[in-house]
Design an enzyme around this catalytic site. Structure first.
Site: not given
Length: 524
Positions: A461-462
Site C-alpha cells: 500500500h505504501e
C-alpha cells in the site's frame, strides 16, 4: 553393471514409456540397487536419491508417534470456493428482503440528487455540467493510459509462472519439492523396481546367483493390510534405521516398504487432484495457455484446479453492472472536482508561496476537516464500484459462481475482522501465500506470520502511495501497522463483547483515516 562376488541388479526408478507422453514427459532416472547379502531372505537396498525413502519413513514414524490420522493434509486446502451472491446484489434474496433495503434506496437517491446539484451549479457558473473539468483532463491526458498499460503488463507478466512450470515439467529444471515428481518416482518404484516377481516372501533358494526380478503389482489389499498390521513405532524405527544406515532388509521389510510406497503414491495423487472432481484438469493437464488465460480473467487471485461455475451468462445483468460502473465513476469525478480538488490546489499554492512547514501545519486541521466527508463518500463509492459492480460483471462474463468478494465489513468490531471482510480476494491470497506459507516454509508462529502478512500488505500500500505522490513518507505504512495494537486492544477484557463500542471505534478510523493520510501527504 559388472557382476561382483555378491550378485546384484541395477534397478531404475525412471519413468517407463507412457501411453501419453504429454502427460508424463521426460523424467530423469534414479538408480536403485538391490543386492543379495549372502544370507537367505536378506537384501541390501541402496539408492542414488535415498532421501525420498527416508523422508517417507520419517513422516510415517512421526504419524505413529503422534497418533495422527494416516490421511495426509495437503497444502492449498485452506480455502473453498462455493456458489454464493454478493451482499448488495439485487439477485440475492437475502438483500431484497432485508429490513434495511430502504436505506440502500435512500443512499442512491441522495447520491443522484447530489449529482444533479453539482451539475446545476457548474452549469450556472461555467456553462457546463463538468465545471472547469480539471479532473477529467488529468485522467485522460496521462493517468488512464498509464494505468491501463501498467495493469496489462502486470497481468501478462504472470505468464512467467506457466512457462516455469512447463520447463520444470519437461525436465529442463529440477524441482525436488514438486509433489508430482515424488508421485511418479513412487509409482515407478512400485511398478518396476523395488521388489521381485511374486511375493516378497518367495525368497530365492540358497546359492542362487543374481536377484530375482520381482515387480510391484497392484496387491494393495493384501500388501497394505500386512504393512498396517505391523506398523508400530518399534517396527518403523527399525526400518528407518536400516534404510538410513544402508543395512540389509528382510523380505518382510521389503514387503512393508512396498505397501508404504503404494499408500504414499495414492496420497500424492489425491493431493495433486485437489478438489478437481468434474474435470481432468489436474496437474499436469492444467499447464496450458487456455487454463492460464481462464484463471487470469476470473475475479480471484487464488489459483484452483476447478471453480464453481454458472450455467449461462446473463448479459442484461452484465449491462446493468457496466452501466453502474460508469455511473459511479461519474459521481466520483464530480465529488473530486467539487470538494477535493480545490483543497488540494490550496495546499499546492501554500508551498508555491513559500510557507514554512510550521505555517502549513497550522492549516492542517482545516484541510483535514474539509476532506473528511468527501473522502468518506469516495471511500464508499470506490468499494461499491470495485467489489460490487466490476467484480460481479467480470464474474458473470466468466461464469464464476463464487461472488463472495466481501462480507459485512461495515459491522466490523475490530480491524482484523475488517481485514478479512473488506477485500476477500486479496485476503484469500495473503492467507494462502503469505500467512500459511510463512508458517509451513519458515516455521513462523501464528503471531509472527500475522505480523509478516500485515507488514507486507502495508508495504504494498505504501508503494501505491509512492506512485501517486512521487514521494516516500511511510504515513500509510505506520497507520496500517497501528492496526495491530488496536486488534490486541479489541481482544482485551475491556473491549471483549462490546460490539457497539468496537464498531464505533472502527468507523471513527474509517472516517478519519483516508482524509488524515491525504492531509499528511499534502501538508508535510
Amino acid at each position: 553393471m559388472s557382476s561382483s562376488e555378491q550378485s546384484d541388479s541395477d534397478l531404475q526408478l525412471a519413468s517407463t514409456p507412457s501411453d501419453d507422453p504429454q502427460v508424463y514427459g521426460r523424467r530423469r532416472s534414479i538408480p536403485v540397487k538391490l543386492q543379495e547379502t549372502g544370507q537367505t531372505g536378506q537384501y541390501l537396498l541402496t539408492a542414488e536419491d535415498a532421501e525420498v525413502l527416508q523422508e517417507i519413513l520419517r513422516h510415517n514414524l512421526h504419524l505413529e508417534r503422534s497418533g495422527l490420522p494416516e490421511k495426509r493434509r495437503f497444502r492449498f486446502r485452506d480455502l473453498e470456493f462455493t456458489r454464493q451472491l454478493s451482499t448488495f446484489d439485487r439477485q440475492n434474496p437475502t438483500f431484497s428482503s432485508s429490513e434495511f433495503h430502504g436505506f440502500f434506496t435512500l443512499f442512491w437517491l441522495g447520491v443522484a440528487l447530489l449529482l444533479v446539484k453539482f451539475a446545476a451549479n457548474n452549469w450556472r457558473s461555467y456553462g457546463t455540467i463538468w465545471g472547469k473539468n480539471e479532473i477529467l483532463r488529468l485522467m485522460f491526458r496521462k493517468d488512464v493510459l498509464v494505468l491501463g498499460l501498467t495493469d496489462l503488463v502486470l497481468c501478462w507478466s504472470t505468464a512467467f509462472c506457466l512457462a516455469l512450470q512447463r520447463v520444470v515439467f519437461r525436465g529442463y529444471l529440477n524441482w525436488n519439492g514438486l509433489g508430482w515428481t515424488r508421485l511418479h518416482q513412487l509409482k515407478n518404484q512400485n511398478e518396476e523396481d523395488l521388489a521381485f516377481k511374486g511375493k516378497a516372501s518367495a525368497v530365492s533358494p540358497p546359492g542362487t546367483q543374481g536377484i530375482t526380478d520381482l515387480r510391484f503389482k497392484n496387491r494393495r489389499d493384501s500388501e497394505t493390510k500386512g504393512f498396517r498390521g505391523s506398523r508400530d513405532t518399534d517396527y518403523l524405527l527399525c526400518l528407518v534405521k536400516k534404510v538410513e544406515d544402508g543395512a540389509p532388509l528382510e523380505a518382510s521389510q521389503v514387503n512393508s516398504l512396498q505397501g508404504l510406497l503404494e499408500r504414499e503414491s495414492d496420497l500424492l495423487s489425491e493431493g495433486l487432484k485437489g478438489r478437481c472432481s468434474s474435470t481432468a484438469n489436474f496437474y499436469p493437464h492444467n499447464l496450458t495457455l487456455r487454463n492460464f488465460c481462464d484463471f487470469v480473467t476470473l475475479p480471484t487471485l487464488v489459483y484452483e484446479l476447478e471453480y464453481p461455475r454458472t450455467e449461462t451468462v446473463d448479459w442484461v445483468y452484465v449491462a446493468e453492472k457496466t452501466a453502474a460502473t460508469f455511473g459511479i465513476i461519474v459521481v466520483m469525478i464530480a465529488v473530486s472536482q467539487s470538494w477535493i480538488y480545490p483543497v488540494v490546489m490550496s495546499t499546492v499554492r501554500m508551498k508555491e508561496e513559500g510557507l514554512t512547514a510550521q505555517q502549513r501545519l497550522q492549516e492542517f486541521p482545516w484541510v483535514l476537516s474539509d476532506l473528511l466527508f468527501p473522502f468518506m463518500m469516495e471511500y464508499l463509492l470506490a468499494f461499491y464500484v470495485i467489489w460490487e459492480c466490476v467484480l460481479n460483471a467480470l464474474a458473470e462474463i466468466t461464469r464464476f459462481a463464487d461472488r463472495g468478494f466481501y462480507a459485512d465489513w461495515w459491522n466490523s468490531v475490530s480491524w482484523d475482522q475488517f481485514a478479512r471482510d473488506w477485500n476477500r480476494p486479496v485476503h484469500n491470497f495473503l492467507l494462502r501465500h503469505v500467512y500459511h506459507s510463512s508458517i509451513s516454509t519458515f516455521h513462523l508462529s501464528r503471531l509472527s506470520a500475522n505480523l509478516a502478512t500485515f507488514f507486507l500488505s502495508a508495504c504494498v500500500h505504501e508503494l501505491i502511495m509512492l506512485c501517486i505522490f512521487r514521494r516516500l513518507r511511510g504515513y500509510l505504512l505506520v497507520l496500517q501497522m497501528s492496526q495491530l495494537p488496536l486488534v490486541a486492544l479489541s481482544r482485551t477484557r475491556l473491549m471483549r463483547g462490546r460490539r457497539l463500542v468496537g464498531n464505533v471505534v472502527f468507523w471513527l478510523g474509517i472516517f478519519t483515516g483516508p482524509s488524515l493520510l491525504c492531509s499528511l501527504y499534502l501538508i508535510i
